[in-house]
Design an enzyme around this catalytic site. Structure first.
Site: not given
Length: 337
Positions: A206, A216, A230, A261, A287, A326
């Site tokens: 990731k 988010r 992060k 990811k 996303s 999605y």
């Protein structure tokens, strides 16, 4: 002759376009296929009843209360999609520094799992094991006085969260936090508590990507994270060998499946992981990727169906065994048309 042998007869004895001329022959030699079985549908659940909220940065995606999510799960199952991935939208009132709501047996995610399993027991349910929806600072773990995410204290909470999901009936727990050693700790706790059939999908590679912004927004953690990042636990986008180390460790610790990811910008990682380990390898069409394709399509700049299916095939071609996207429901409908 091996598949890579190039010592074929020269043109015109060999005409590569012969097999491309007609639809039937193109289908006969197609190397990569896409079916609804390859899909996992990510969904967002919020508190309340009869509640439905649009995610502005992800046109076509909604946050749903548990009762409406149950109906969504029924549709997902009817479309032949084997599993959905559940992401809770945690109210600010229960967020805390210690993320205790993450393992509340009556928490939003846990209640949603039970409701879906009661209604559609055949549908696989995957839950997100991470603390960013539950912390007041939007980081994926517990922080020290300097704001650094502490590894072992975070893993302790993640273990309690994963077990609570398994107890609620989750089929797959998916640690997406990137803490060191968390897969082994989660696996040991699941075994100890008798959840021997609960699968672990490890978000092993990731990356600290800029493609996560709309997600988010959807779960309500962007405001908490603010200008934070992060970088100290998610991977540097420049690295590939590191991904193989991460995947190897997670498999050794008991992961059943691994995740790369984001998706399309990291297909080289998917290929290396699949070639190196041969383990079930999944790709998250995140996303930001969804939002880009959706926005371009809404503006008439791209043929949505064509580019989405091409993107999915590229992930399968790179070595992905399955894709979280999605677009799952749309894809299932297109493939069934």
């Amino acid at each position: 002759m091996s598949p890579l042998d190039t010592s074929r007869a020269a043109f015109p004895v060999t005409r590569m376009r012969r097999m491309r001329r007609d639809d039937f022959s193109r289908r006969m030699m197609r190397e990569t296929t896409l079916t609804p079985d390859d899909l996992i549908y990510p969904v967002f659940v919020l508190e309340g009843k009869g509640e439905r909220e649009a995610v502005e940065s992800m046109p076509g995606v909604e946050r749903l209360s548990v009762d409406l999510l149950v109906e969504e799960a029924r549709e997902v199952h009817r479309l032949g999609i084997p599993a959905l991935a559940l992401f809770p939208v945690t109210p600010d009132s229960v967020k805390s520094l210690d993320a205790r709501e993450a393992y509340n047996p009556d928490g939003l995610a846990q209640r949603a799992v039970r409701a879906i399993k009661d209604a559609v027991p055949e549908l696989g349910i995957m839950t997100d094991v991470a603390l960013d929806p539950f912390t007041t600072h939007g980081q994926d773990g517990l922080i020290d006085d300097q704001g650094y995410v502490m590894n072992e204290p975070t893993v302790e909470v993640l273990v309690r969260q994963a077990v609570s999901h398994a107890e609620a009936g989750a089929d797959i727990v998916a640690p997406s936090d990137m803490m060191d050693g968390r897969i082994g700790s989660v696996r040991a706790a699941l075994e100890q508590d008798g959840h021997i059939h609960t699968r672990i999908m490890a978000y092993s590679a990731k990356y600290a990507s800029s493609y996560y912004g709309p997600f988010r927004d959807a779960v309500g953690s962007s405001a908490n994270l603010g200008a934070g990042n992060k970088y100290t636990y998610q991977m540097d986008p420049a690295n590939t060998d590191e991904a193989l180390h991460e995947v190897g460790l997670d498999l050794a610790e008991g992961a059943d499946m691994v995740m790369v990811k984001p998706g399309m910008p990291y297909l080289d990682i998917v290929r290396r992981v699949k070639d190196q380990f041969g383990a079930p390898t999944f790709v998250y069409h995140v996303s930001g990727e969804y939002a880009m394709l959706k926005a371009a399509s809404m503006n008439g700049w791209l043929d949505e169906r064509a580019v989405v299916l091409e993107a999915m095939v590229s992930m399968k071609r790179a070595g992905g065994d399955g894709i979280l996207t999605y677009y799952s429901k749309d894809i299932a409908r297109w493939l069934g048309a």
